[in-house]
Design an enzyme around this catalytic site. Sequence first.
Site, PDB file in Angstrom:
ATOM      1  N   LYS A  44      41.604  73.126  57.349  1.00 13.01           N
ATOM      2  CA  LYS A  44      40.629  74.067  57.532  1.00 13.01           C
ATOM      3  C   LYS A  44      40.333  75.023  56.258  1.00 13.01           C
ATOM      4  CE  LYS A  44      39.385  72.939  61.635  1.00 13.01           C
ATOM      5  NZ  LYS A  44      40.068  71.809  61.867  1.00 13.01           N
TER       6      LYS A  44
HETATM    7  C1  LIG Z   1      35.245  72.050  65.749  1.00 12.82           C
HETATM    8  C2  LIG Z   1      36.673  72.393  66.030  1.00 12.82           C
HETATM    9  N1  LIG Z   1      36.742  73.094  67.252  1.00 12.82           N
HETATM   10  C3  LIG Z   1      38.152  73.439  67.513  1.00 12.82           C
HETATM   11  C4  LIG Z   1      39.142  72.905  66.772  1.00 12.82           C
HETATM   12  C5  LIG Z   1      40.620  73.149  67.378  1.00 12.82           C
HETATM   13  O1  LIG Z   1      41.420  73.851  66.369  1.00 12.82           O
HETATM   14  P1  LIG Z   1      42.857  73.658  66.199  1.00 12.82           P
HETATM   15  O2  LIG Z   1      43.183  72.491  65.783  1.00 12.82           O
HETATM   16  O3  LIG Z   1      43.472  74.824  65.463  1.00 12.82           O
HETATM   17  O4  LIG Z   1      43.443  73.901  67.465  1.00 12.82           O
HETATM   18  C6  LIG Z   1      38.827  71.942  65.743  1.00 12.82           C
HETATM   19  C7  LIG Z   1      40.042  71.588  64.809  1.00 12.82           C
HETATM   20  O5  LIG Z   1      40.909  71.117  64.753  1.00 12.82           O
HETATM   21  C8  LIG Z   1      37.511  71.904  65.277  1.00 12.82           C
HETATM   22  O6  LIG Z   1      37.247  70.862  64.075  1.00 12.82           O
END
Ligand SMILES: Cc1ncc(COP(=O)(O)O)c(C=O)c1O
Length: 387
Positions: free
Chosen positions: A191
């Site tokens: 990210k």
């Molecule tokens: C749009 C979106 N929402 C939620 C997430 C979930 O985040 P994480 O991977 O940090 O749990 C992600 C990414 O991985 C994402 O791209």
Amino acid sequence: MHWYAVNRGFDMIPLFRPSYSNEEAEAVAETLRSGWVGLGPKTAQFEREFSQYVNSPYCVALNSGTAALHLALISLDLKRGDEVIVTPITFVSTVHVIEYVGATPVFADVEPDTLNIDPDDVKRKITSRTRAILPVHYGGHPCDMDALSKVSQDRGITIVEDAAHACGAEYKGKKIGTLSPLTCFSFHAVKNLATGEGGAITYREPERNKYFREMRWMGISKDTWDRTQTGEVYAWKYNVTRLGFKYHMHDISAAIGLVQLHKLDKNNERRHSIAAKYSRELKDLDWIELPVEKSYARSSWHIYKISVRNLAMRDALIEHLKRKEISPGVHYYPINLYPYYAQSKQETPVASQTWKRILSIPMFPDLTEEQQDYVIEAIKSFPAGKY
Ligand SMILES: Cc1ncc(COP(=O)(O)O)c(C=O)c1O
């Protein structure tokens, strides 16, 4: 290294890549040497600095964006049968968390250009059971938040933003993070602000502050760090007041996060100029639709997505780029088409057609000019006339 890569002087070009230097390595080493690597002072400092950055009164730092979305939805105290309107063009976490809390995901379609949730379709999908809307700022381009607020207003519907892609993005000059009661960020490995794994919720109401701190730490009403601040060496007493989770960020992630936060604007600027160069260089190819940036938005350009004529062309372009050792991606296959959600038979015609034509091309701050030129040339050399 492939012979092809040797010839051009660099290795395969990834789709995403975190932007790290010695500073992050030093920050981790310093934290390891400090002897405190769990939930502690670095996490608290990260929360202070991140909330200042987005101009939100409060921030709770967590171990993933999924945890952020989960806790945000738990805090709404949803009941079985309550509905949450969500976009299908997202990572599956955004939708799974609705199921985690026993509510029902209702898919609204997306705008064809931004791929953000379409406020008009949200309006059509609202019922007496709608309790929340979960928009995703797709690729870092903010959703039309005024339109979403308007449709949710006076109906007791809470907006919970999924800002996993939108660290540092702006809506009408304001940083994403304060527009709705709850905004959820991800600091996952690739990210814009990358701590390996990590996440956060920003929010305005003071009541939520104690609640989230307890919920991320097993429902314990005093966290370990607070307990060392009482003057005793380690106060063992604590209360368990809620059914909480092990969702806190730890100080190693927070140390990386603090360095990344200080670089975020600079890195997002770089993303912006990479996006501008792609758009400049590809604009004359009549078989490509370029991404947009609406007048209300300053995108954080987590993803640079192009659209082509059809599925066959998209898949052939993916293969063409892969042969040239460039990694493209597709963000996203609509979640309502995966078997787990397909049973609910909810249709989103724009999403169901658009996903077939999109692909994401390399976008990360350390992409060099030479690498970007190489990607652009590779796209230009695609035999588009065949499709
Ligand atoms: C749009 C979106 N929402 C939620 C997430 C979930 O985040 P994480 O991977 O940090 O749990 C992600 C990414 O991985 C994402 O791209």
